[in-house]
Design a protein around this motif. Sequence first.
Motif, short mmCIF file in Angstrom:
data_model
loop_
_atom_site.label_atom_id
_atom_site.label_comp_id
_atom_site.label_asym_id
_atom_site.label_seq_id
_atom_site.Cartn_x
_atom_site.Cartn_y
_atom_site.Cartn_z
N LEU A 120 6.57 21.12 -3.52
CA LEU A 120 5.60 22.53 -4.15
C LEU A 120 6.17 23.45 -3.69
N LEU A 121 6.93 23.62 -2.59
CA LEU A 121 7.36 25.03 -2.05
C LEU A 121 8.92 25.32 -2.13
N MET A 122 9.54 24.15 -2.81
CA MET A 122 11.09 24.34 -3.12
C MET A 122 11.63 24.25 -2.01
N ILE A 123 11.43 23.46 -0.95
CA ILE A 123 12.33 23.33 0.37
C ILE A 123 12.92 22.33 0.28
N SER A 124 14.40 22.30 0.52
CA SER A 124 15.30 21.21 0.05
C SER A 124 15.31 20.48 1.43
N ASP A 125 15.44 19.05 1.33
CA ASP A 125 15.65 18.24 2.54
C ASP A 125 16.61 17.06 2.27
N ASP A 126 17.70 17.30 1.64
CA ASP A 126 18.65 16.17 1.25
C ASP A 126 19.08 15.53 2.53
N PHE A 158 0.80 -1.20 -0.07
CA PHE A 158 -0.01 -0.02 -0.11
C PHE A 158 0.97 1.35 -0.16
N TYR A 159 0.46 2.03 -0.73
CA TYR A 159 1.10 3.44 -0.75
C TYR A 159 0.08 4.42 -0.47
N LYS A 160 0.61 5.76 0.11
CA LYS A 160 -0.28 6.85 0.22
C LYS A 160 0.53 7.92 -0.80
N ARG A 161 -0.56 8.20 -1.76
CA ARG A 161 -0.26 9.37 -2.74
C ARG A 161 -0.68 10.51 -2.19
N TYR A 190 -1.04 25.32 -8.64
CA TYR A 190 0.35 24.62 -8.83
C TYR A 190 0.12 23.28 -7.91
N THR A 191 0.64 22.12 -8.43
CA THR A 191 0.58 21.19 -7.74
C THR A 191 1.81 20.21 -7.65
N SER A 192 2.05 19.41 -6.57
CA SER A 192 3.14 18.64 -6.50
C SER A 192 2.70 17.13 -5.80
N THR A 193 2.98 16.07 -6.36
CA THR A 193 2.53 14.75 -5.83
C THR A 193 3.89 13.94 -5.39
N PHE A 194 3.54 13.33 -4.13
CA PHE A 194 4.52 12.38 -3.50
C PHE A 194 3.99 11.05 -3.08
#
Length: 215
Positions: free
Chosen positions: A123-129, A72-75, A87-91
């Motif tokens: 979506l908000l261009m926050i880096s989290d490397d 199972f995945y949560k999209r 604007y949208t972004s999906t993970f």
Amino acid sequence: MNEEKEMSFHEKYCQLVMKLNTPKDIKNDFAGFDYRTAEGILKAVKLVCIDLELKNIVVITTEEVEFKEGRFYKRVTATITDGINKYTSTFSAREPESKPKMDESQVSGSASTYGRKYALQNLLMISDDVDPDSLDNSKEGLPNPKKATKTQLDALKKHSNEIAQLAKLEGIAFFEQITEKKFGQSVDINKINTEQLTTLNRYLNELEKYYKGKK
């Protein structure tokens, strides 16, 4: 008397992204690291919208369940909208098979929480490397981001300096400012990895549109 022209949706989005500051303000004392949450990101968005008087801007997340290859995945989809434009972004976050000391609802909730955070960050261009979030096991076994090549770094420097000129700022100070915004600390341009490079290129493209639009 001339009325001030209303900013376009894209201009409001650029203003929000440039102003947004979301430090990792939650501390995991057991594991010894700090991390941010979806709730913290949304709170920061609200504060920026109030501060900049960005009218009608709303950021929301929605999710659906996917079943792929027996798991199972949560999209999760993060959306920023003014009621007309968006604007949208999906993970997608995979539910772990088991999690110590968690019942089934908590396991499902952990995937939702993780998906919401990363959809918002994209979506908000926050880096989290580097953010070993306490509920995350989705990156186990994946290789660490590689160091950007000299060609990539040279292109990044050139693009950054061009936008610094548009913004009428000194090149090094400008780069320190944008990495502080995106990574929570200033980063040496010669030590950028490929994941950070992708985030910065996206951010610089939006900044370029914004500053060229102000001419």
